[in-house]
Write an enzyme that holds these catalytic residues in place. Structure first.
Site, PDB file in Angstrom:
ATOM      1  N   ARG A  50       0.880  -1.179   0.000  1.00  0.00           N
ATOM      2  CA  ARG A  50       0.000   0.000   0.000  1.00  0.00           C
ATOM      3  C   ARG A  50       0.910   1.219   0.000  1.00  0.00           C
ATOM      4  O   ARG A  50       1.716   1.397   0.919  1.00  0.00           O
ATOM      5  CB  ARG A  50      -0.917   0.004   1.224  1.00  0.00           C
ATOM      6  CG  ARG A  50      -1.670   1.317   1.411  1.00  0.00           C
ATOM      7  CD  ARG A  50      -2.742   1.255   2.458  1.00  0.00           C
ATOM      8  NE  ARG A  50      -3.889   0.500   1.978  1.00  0.00           N
ATOM      9  CZ  ARG A  50      -5.095   0.517   2.540  1.00  0.00           C
ATOM     10  NH1 ARG A  50      -5.321   1.251   3.617  1.00  0.00           N
ATOM     11  NH2 ARG A  50      -6.080  -0.206   2.048  1.00  0.00           N
ATOM     12  N   GLN A  65     -10.190  -4.067  -3.401  1.00  0.00           N
ATOM     13  CA  GLN A  65     -11.511  -3.618  -2.972  1.00  0.00           C
ATOM     14  C   GLN A  65     -12.555  -3.943  -4.046  1.00  0.00           C
ATOM     15  O   GLN A  65     -13.642  -4.436  -3.745  1.00  0.00           O
ATOM     16  CB  GLN A  65     -11.476  -2.105  -2.712  1.00  0.00           C
ATOM     17  CG  GLN A  65     -12.801  -1.546  -2.261  1.00  0.00           C
ATOM     18  CD  GLN A  65     -13.189  -2.045  -0.873  1.00  0.00           C
ATOM     19  OE1 GLN A  65     -12.404  -1.966   0.048  1.00  0.00           O
ATOM     20  NE2 GLN A  65     -14.393  -2.559  -0.724  1.00  0.00           N
ATOM     21  N   ASP A  84     -17.647   6.885  -1.127  1.00  0.00           N
ATOM     22  CA  ASP A  84     -16.361   6.770  -0.432  1.00  0.00           C
ATOM     23  C   ASP A  84     -16.085   8.127   0.212  1.00  0.00           C
ATOM     24  O   ASP A  84     -16.787   9.121  -0.063  1.00  0.00           O
ATOM     25  CB  ASP A  84     -15.267   6.387  -1.452  1.00  0.00           C
ATOM     26  CG  ASP A  84     -13.898   6.141  -0.817  1.00  0.00           C
ATOM     27  OD1 ASP A  84     -13.817   5.994   0.424  1.00  0.00           O
ATOM     28  OD2 ASP A  84     -12.900   6.088  -1.569  1.00  0.00           O
ATOM     29  N   CYS A 104     -16.557   1.307   0.747  1.00  0.00           N
ATOM     30  CA  CYS A 104     -15.354   0.504   0.983  1.00  0.00           C
ATOM     31  C   CYS A 104     -14.931   0.525   2.441  1.00  0.00           C
ATOM     32  O   CYS A 104     -14.246  -0.397   2.894  1.00  0.00           O
ATOM     33  CB  CYS A 104     -14.221   1.014   0.104  1.00  0.00           C
ATOM     34  SG  CYS A 104     -13.876   2.767   0.348  1.00  0.00           S
ATOM     35  N   ARG A 134     -13.390  -9.071   1.453  1.00  0.00           N
ATOM     36  CA  ARG A 134     -11.968  -8.765   1.213  1.00  0.00           C
ATOM     37  C   ARG A 134     -11.123 -10.015   1.486  1.00  0.00           C
ATOM     38  O   ARG A 134     -10.191 -10.329   0.749  1.00  0.00           O
ATOM     39  CB  ARG A 134     -11.504  -7.605   2.109  1.00  0.00           C
ATOM     40  CG  ARG A 134     -12.179  -6.263   1.829  1.00  0.00           C
ATOM     41  CD  ARG A 134     -11.815  -5.725   0.461  1.00  0.00           C
ATOM     42  NE  ARG A 134     -10.382  -5.609   0.299  1.00  0.00           N
ATOM     43  CZ  ARG A 134      -9.643  -4.571   0.725  1.00  0.00           C
ATOM     44  NH1 ARG A 134     -10.220  -3.538   1.289  1.00  0.00           N
ATOM     45  NH2 ARG A 134      -8.338  -4.540   0.520  1.00  0.00           N
TER      46      ARG A 134
HETATM   47  N1   CP Z   1     -11.365  -0.564   2.496  1.00  0.00           N
HETATM   48  C1   CP Z   1     -10.082  -0.574   2.895  1.00  0.00           C
HETATM   49  O1   CP Z   1      -9.147  -0.749   2.116  1.00  0.00           O
HETATM   50  O2   CP Z   1      -9.914  -0.429   4.243  1.00  0.00           O
HETATM   51  P1   CP Z   1      -8.526  -0.185   4.991  1.00  0.00           P
HETATM   52  O3   CP Z   1      -8.003   1.154   4.564  1.00  0.00           O
HETATM   53  O4   CP Z   1      -8.865  -0.241   6.473  1.00  0.00           O
HETATM   54  O5   CP Z   1      -7.574  -1.279   4.608  1.00  0.00           O
HETATM   55  N1  NVA Z   2     -10.304   6.478  -1.186  1.00  0.00           N
HETATM   56  C1  NVA Z   2      -9.907   6.033   0.125  1.00  0.00           C
HETATM   57  C2  NVA Z   2     -10.114   4.556   0.260  1.00  0.00           C
HETATM   58  C3  NVA Z   2      -9.757   3.985   1.597  1.00  0.00           C
HETATM   59  C4  NVA Z   2      -9.935   2.491   1.641  1.00  0.00           C
HETATM   60  C5  NVA Z   2      -8.460   6.414   0.375  1.00  0.00           C
HETATM   61  O1  NVA Z   2      -7.642   6.259  -0.538  1.00  0.00           O
HETATM   62  O2  NVA Z   2      -8.142   6.867   1.470  1.00  0.00           O
END
Ligand code: CP
Ligand code: NVA
Length: 305
Positions: free
Chosen positions: A101, A132, A223, A263, A291
């Protein structure tokens, strides 16, 4: 073998992943043992942004497939102590896969390009959130059987979640309508990618009016207004996005049986009200559960090559 984007899958691979996820889900519910394709293998989790769902479900997924997780300190691993390419080249010597990430998608691409033997999975970038979208599609298939001839309305920022949802859902034949304020639309290149990959009548439509966006939709998805890494913009975004709040009034323009999707994490009172996210039509925790199952399927597919 890598999964940096929904575009790394074609329709067949996406369908196979969702079928395998359904298999793992029912096996887990029945406590029936299944294959352990990560037996004796290690998977590195590298997260430069916070996570509850993605981190937890990848930890569980790896373990349930027989593997082990390592979680190097990301300030050391991706924080400029050495180049991101060198981090990948080191990890490649020790681990089988890396779940990453990070911020720019280019950063993830650079990591993956440096270590061709490493299986690399996108656990969210600024631009895409493909894991997601896998969970979202599984959730919809469980409810509807198929996405064909269905309309999914995404209301809000044309962001990472919107991008991966648009790509995956149109690949499965859905109509994805995205209602965003001017200046926050789905990027043009994403809309162009959808035109290439959409199957069975799937299409993406961009609108600015939130009511037109949700009209007669089978599902309404939203979102956060401010994604991770955009915190400096949070204040300015509130007034822009307020008309896009998914509340009972906006929701009433969708079909009466329309699902509500998010999400998570949700900022209750901003992009969605309690009455909508807590309603019987809300499937947000099914998305969160799924997930786990889709990521098990994804890791198993990567392990099988
Ligand atoms: N939806 C999602 O990716 O949640 P997190 O940011 O908690 O991993
Ligand atoms: N769009 C949001 C999604 C979190 C799962 C972000 O990138 O923070």
């Amino acid at each position: 073998m890598r999964f940096l984007s929904i575009l790394d899958f074609d329709h067949e691979a996406l369908s196979a992943c969702l079928d395998l996820a359904a298999h793992y889900k029912s096996a887990r519910a029945a406590r029936v043992p299944h294959d352990r394709p990560l037996d004796g293998r290690h998977v590195a989790l590298l997260f430069e942004k916070p996570s509850l769902r993605t981190r937890s479900t990848f930890q569980i997924a790896v373990r349930e497939l027989g593997g082990n997780v390592i979680e190097p300190q990301t300030d050391v691993a991706l924080g400029g102590r050495e180049s991101i390419a060198d981090v990948a080249r080191n990890l490649e010597r020790w681990v089988y896969a890396a779940v990453v990430r990070t911020y720019a998608q280019d950063r993830l691409a650079e990591f993956a390009a440096a270590a061709q033997r490493l299986r690399v999975v996108n656990a969210l970038t600024n631009e895409e959130h493909p894991c997601q979208a896998l969970a979202d599609c599984l959730t919809l298939i469980e409810t509807w059987g198929s996405l064909r001839n269905r309309t999914i309305a995404f209301v809000g920022d044309g962001n990472n979640v919107a991008t991966s949802l648009a790509q995956a859902a149109t690949m499965l034949g859905a109509h994805v309508r995205i209602a965003s304020p001017i200046g926050f639309e789905l990027p043009d290149h994403v809309a162009e990618s959808v035109a290439r990959i959409a199957k069975s009548g799937g299409a993406v439509e961009l609108v600015t009016d939130p009511v037109a966006g949700v009209r007669d939709a089978d599902a309404v998805y939203t979102d956060v207004w401010t994604s991770m890494g955009q915190e400096d913009e949070a204040h300015g975004r509130v007034s822009v996005f307020l008309p896009y709040q998914v509340n009972a009034a906006l929701r009433s323009h969708a079909r009466p049986d329309a699902l509500f999707m998010h999400c998570l994490p949700a900022h209750r009172g901003d992009e969605v009200t309690d009455e909508v996210i807590d309603s019987a039509a809300s499937v947000v925790f099914d998305q969160a559960e799924n997930r786990l199952h889709v990521q098990k399927a994804l890791l198993a597919m990567l392990a099988r090559g």
